[in-house]
Design a protein around this motif. Structure first.
Motif, PDB file in Angstrom:
ATOM      1  N   TYR A 159      49.835  10.277  22.152  1.00 17.42           N
ATOM      2  CA  TYR A 159      50.662  10.317  23.208  1.00 17.42           C
ATOM      3  C   TYR A 159      51.139   9.012  22.741  1.00 17.42           C
ATOM      4  O   TYR A 159      51.849   8.823  21.382  1.00 17.42           O
ATOM      5  N   THR A 200      59.289   7.892  32.395  1.00 20.34           N
ATOM      6  CA  THR A 200      58.921   9.357  31.675  1.00 20.34           C
ATOM      7  C   THR A 200      56.930   8.835  31.338  1.00 20.34           C
ATOM      8  O   THR A 200      56.646   9.593  30.644  1.00 20.34           O
ATOM      9  N   TYR A 201      57.161   7.526  31.381  1.00 18.28           N
ATOM     10  CA  TYR A 201      55.316   6.990  30.829  1.00 18.28           C
ATOM     11  C   TYR A 201      54.774   7.777  32.380  1.00 18.28           C
ATOM     12  O   TYR A 201      54.490   7.041  33.616  1.00 18.28           O
ATOM     13  N   ASN A 202      53.694   8.488  31.814  1.00 19.88           N
ATOM     14  CA  ASN A 202      52.335   8.723  33.303  1.00 19.88           C
ATOM     15  C   ASN A 202      51.907   7.185  33.463  1.00 19.88           C
ATOM     16  O   ASN A 202      51.117   7.386  34.887  1.00 19.88           O
ATOM     17  N   TRP A 205      49.748   3.631  33.039  1.00 15.74           N
ATOM     18  CA  TRP A 205      49.995   2.023  33.493  1.00 15.74           C
ATOM     19  C   TRP A 205      48.744   1.332  33.314  1.00 15.74           C
ATOM     20  O   TRP A 205      48.014   1.604  34.324  1.00 15.74           O
ATOM     21  N   GLY A 251      53.201   7.588  26.976  1.00 11.07           N
ATOM     22  CA  GLY A 251      53.744   9.148  28.002  1.00 11.07           C
ATOM     23  C   GLY A 251      53.443   9.462  27.085  1.00 11.07           C
ATOM     24  O   GLY A 251      53.390   9.801  26.033  1.00 11.07           O
TER      25      GLY A 251
END
Length: 122
Positions: free
Chosen positions: A32, A108-110, A112, A99
């Motif tokens: 990632y 764009t980051y999946n 958190w 992400g």
């Protein structure tokens, strides 16, 4: 189950240093892009830095270049943000995110984390 847990925030004086940690579980960092974001009260969440797991390449937003350093430890599945010469404008809630793409675009980051507070004040 993917989880990101930040730690290391605190209240410090200008010129001080802090190291933030982001412990990842449920996936491998090497696959990632890991980013650090921050959000100050009343402001949008902004990308601070990211590191690409595949090759270790890094990015820093202009305001932190030369002061912040991102790194990762594959054995611990943890990403770090070393913050030196902290300034009052660095005060924010800092988030770790994962992400697929090397970008500072938060959309764009999946995955958190919940964030860790950094306060810089004299």
């Amino acid at each position: 189950h993917v989880q990101l847990v930040e730690s290391g925030g605190g209240s410090v004086q200008p010129g001080s240093s802090l190291q933030l940690s982001c412990a990842a579980s449920g996936f491998t960092l090497d696959l990632y892009v890991m980013g650090w974001f921050r959000q100050a009260p009343g402001k949008e969440r902004e990308g601070v830095s990211y590191i690409r797991g595949s090759d270790g390449s890094t990015y820093y937003t202009d305001s932190v270049k030369g002061r912040f350093t991102i790194s990762s430890d594959s054995a611990k599945n943890t990403v770090y943000l070393q913050m030196d010469d902290l300034k009052p404008e660095d005060t924010a809630l800092y988030y770790c995110a994962a992400g697929p793409a090397p970008t500072s675009n938060k959309r764009t980051y999946n995955y958190w984390g919940r964030g860790t507070q950094v306060t810089v004040s004299s």
